[in-house]
Design a protein around this motif. Structure first.
Motif, PDB file in Angstrom:
ATOM      1  N   ALA A 153     -12.135  17.318  51.156  1.00 36.78           N
ATOM      2  CA  ALA A 153     -13.059  17.720  50.092  1.00 36.78           C
ATOM      3  C   ALA A 153     -12.316  18.452  48.985  1.00 36.78           C
ATOM      4  N   ALA A 154     -11.407  19.341  49.376  1.00 35.71           N
ATOM      5  CA  ALA A 154     -10.627  20.089  48.379  1.00 35.71           C
ATOM      6  C   ALA A 154      -9.622  19.180  47.673  1.00 35.71           C
ATOM      7  N   LEU A 155      -8.960  18.310  48.435  1.00 36.76           N
ATOM      8  CA  LEU A 155      -7.946  17.430  47.844  1.00 36.76           C
ATOM      9  C   LEU A 155      -8.548  16.506  46.789  1.00 36.76           C
ATOM     10  N   VAL A 156      -9.682  15.887  47.113  1.00 39.89           N
ATOM     11  CA  VAL A 156     -10.258  14.940  46.165  1.00 39.89           C
ATOM     12  C   VAL A 156     -10.796  15.658  44.941  1.00 39.89           C
ATOM     13  N   THR A 157     -11.311  16.867  45.120  1.00 41.56           N
ATOM     14  CA  THR A 157     -11.835  17.611  43.974  1.00 41.56           C
ATOM     15  C   THR A 157     -10.714  18.039  43.040  1.00 41.56           C
TER      16      THR A 157
ATOM     17  N   TYR B 224      -2.030   6.062  54.239  1.00 41.57           N
ATOM     18  CA  TYR B 224      -2.851   5.665  55.375  1.00 41.57           C
ATOM     19  C   TYR B 224      -2.058   5.613  56.670  1.00 41.57           C
ATOM     20  N   LEU B 225      -0.742   5.641  56.565  1.00 46.97           N
ATOM     21  CA  LEU B 225       0.097   5.739  57.757  1.00 46.97           C
ATOM     22  C   LEU B 225       0.164   7.183  58.236  1.00 46.97           C
ATOM     23  N   ALA B 226       0.343   8.109  57.289  1.00 50.05           N
ATOM     24  CA  ALA B 226       0.511   9.517  57.643  1.00 50.05           C
ATOM     25  C   ALA B 226      -0.826  10.247  57.807  1.00 50.05           C
TER      26      ALA B 226
ATOM     27  N   ILE C  90      -2.847  12.860  45.017  1.00 51.05           N
ATOM     28  CA  ILE C  90      -3.467  14.003  45.701  1.00 51.05           C
ATOM     29  C   ILE C  90      -4.924  13.687  46.016  1.00 51.05           C
ATOM     30  N   GLY C  91      -5.628  13.151  45.027  1.00 48.65           N
ATOM     31  CA  GLY C  91      -7.024  12.794  45.261  1.00 48.65           C
ATOM     32  C   GLY C  91      -7.176  11.676  46.268  1.00 48.65           C
ATOM     33  N   ARG C  92      -6.308  10.669  46.193  1.00 49.07           N
ATOM     34  CA  ARG C  92      -6.406   9.523  47.099  1.00 49.07           C
ATOM     35  C   ARG C  92      -6.038   9.889  48.528  1.00 49.07           C
ATOM     36  N   ALA C  93      -5.230  10.934  48.713  1.00 50.37           N
ATOM     37  CA  ALA C  93      -4.875  11.374  50.067  1.00 50.37           C
ATOM     38  C   ALA C  93      -6.115  11.757  50.864  1.00 50.37           C
ATOM     39  N   ALA C  94      -7.169  12.169  50.171  1.00 55.29           N
ATOM     40  CA  ALA C  94      -8.401  12.570  50.864  1.00 55.29           C
ATOM     41  C   ALA C  94      -8.958  11.426  51.696  1.00 55.29           C
ATOM     42  N   TYR C  95      -8.888  10.203  51.177  1.00 56.12           N
ATOM     43  CA  TYR C  95      -9.479   9.070  51.885  1.00 56.12           C
ATOM     44  C   TYR C  95      -8.800   8.812  53.223  1.00 56.12           C
TER      45      TYR C  95
END
Length: 406
Positions: free
Chosen positions: A182-186, A158-160, A27-32
């Protein structure tokens, strides 16, 4: 570490503590994967200049990449939980600040500075998760499968991610879209920090003499030998990201290039799954040489084929080798990092890949200008062969890490 030749992906996913630890990290990594497009357009819209938007993205990427070893050292020195928690809150806050500043029309210089701050405090959730796998997966076979699964998940993010960001930007302002990562990484980052796997890393630091100086990994030629294939993989990926659009400029244009590069990422995800499912024998150094050579050879065919379909087929085939290079490099980094330098070791693999990507993209632009797409592809491949040969020489005596995947 005991061998477990019958390990399956489901075995890894059902290990104790894995669902919560891996899920929250993802979930946090999806932010990148969701940052780049909203950041580019948010700064562009606020400043009225695509050049300033590109400068903000470049500044964010530069501080994120070049300061990653410093962040890894802080984690190894002071513990994962306190450092990651602080970085996660600061990164989420920095993204929210960029979003707010863009919506109120702040000047471009302010937004670029904020982008640089965001990159500087980007929490290394991926490298830390890969360190955590070493404790969560009790056998060598499970560790390889775990790292394969991790690499595939990252490819899919990184594909999606850019596609989802592009869809979102069709309906909401770029500044508003930035609140999502911002919300995902937090949320994801702090949940990851709260897991016992991350807590164990901090306890290991506290129970070790923090005044004991560790020899820099970069002074170990065997570790440098591990980093070189990741550098080559990044260089070829960076070269392709520039060469493929140029190659298909008159044959499908940006849409065809996007599909072809997407197939490269898809092939990489498939290659990671297949590689993790196989019981590969031989030393890590030898495996790195073989899969890196496969990546270079397969990618080189872009120089001799034409048309969107042919290029797409070549890239899908070349992608099969990309994730395996990174997987083996991460496994070797686990062995090389020991107890005190796990985060530094895995982060250096990431940094090598990023530096290779930047160098490959920059060199490709110059070589394409001078001699066309074939010159860029072949030039990168030849340089890659020389670097891989050097890697084999440097990493060959790595007896401590060579046995881990047998």
């Amino acid at each position: 570490m005991q061998s477990s030749p019958t390990a399956r992906y489901i075995d890894v996913l059902t290990l104790p503590r894995v669902p919560l630890t891996f899920g929250s990290a993802l979930i946090g990594r999806a932010a990148y994967a969701l940052v780049f497009l909203p950041l580019l357009y948010a700064v562009t819209d606020a400043a009225g200049s695509i050049a300033l938007g590109g400068a903000a993205v470049a500044t964010y990427g530069a501080t994120a990449s070049f300061l990653s070893p410093v962040r890894a050292w802080l984690i190894d020195r002071f513990g994962a939980r306190p450092v990651l928690a602080l970085l996660t809150v600061m990164f989420g806050g920095a993204l929210a600040a960029i979003a707010t500043a863009s919506l109120v029309g702040s000047v471009g210089a302010t937004l670029i500075v904020l982008a640089g701050v965001a990159g500087a405090v980007a929490p290394p959730l991926g490298p830390t998760m890969r360190v955590a796998w070493g404790a969560l997966a009790p056998s060598s076979a499970q560790l390889r499968k775990a790292l394969s699964l991790d690499a595939v998940a990252e490819e899919l993010l990184y594909l999606a991610g850019p596609a989802l960001a592009g869809i979102a930007l069709a309906f909401i302002a770029p500044g508003l879209a930035l609140y999502v990562p911002a919300a995902l990484v937090t949320v994801g980052g702090l949940c990851f920090v709260a897991t016992s796997a991350v807590g164990d890393m901090s306890r290991r630091v506290r129970t070790t003499d923090v005044h004991t100086k560790s020899r820099s990994l970069l002074l170990d030629r065997r570790f440098v030998g591990v980093l070189l294939p990741a550098l080559v993989a990044g260089a070829m990926s960076g070269t392709l990201s520039v060469a493929v659009p140029a190659s298909l400029e008159g044959n499908g244009g940006p849409a065809a290039a996007g599909v072809a590069l997407g197939l490269f990422a898809g092939g990489s995800a498939l290659g990671g799954l297949v590689y993790g499912a196989l019981k590969v024998r031989g030393s890590l150094a030898r495996q790195l040489v073989v899969v890196s050579a496969g990546l270079l050879v397969a990618s080189s065919f872009v120089a001799v084929v034409s048309g969107a379909v042919a290029v797409s087929v070549v890239l899908a085939s070349a992608g099969l080798f990309f994730s395996p290079v990174m997987i083996v490099a991460y496994v070797a980094a686990h062995a090389a990092g020991g107890e005190r330098q796990q985060n530094a070791a895995t982060t250096w693999v990431n940094t090598s890949h990023n530096l290779g990507g930047a160098a490959g993209s920059a060199a490709a632009g110059v070589l394409i200008q001078q001699g066309g797409v074939p010159t860029a592809i072949i030039g990168t491949a030849v340089a890659g062969v020389l670097i891989i040969a050097l890697s084999g020489i440097l990493a060959r005596p790595a007896s401590t890490s060579a046995k881990i995947m047998k």
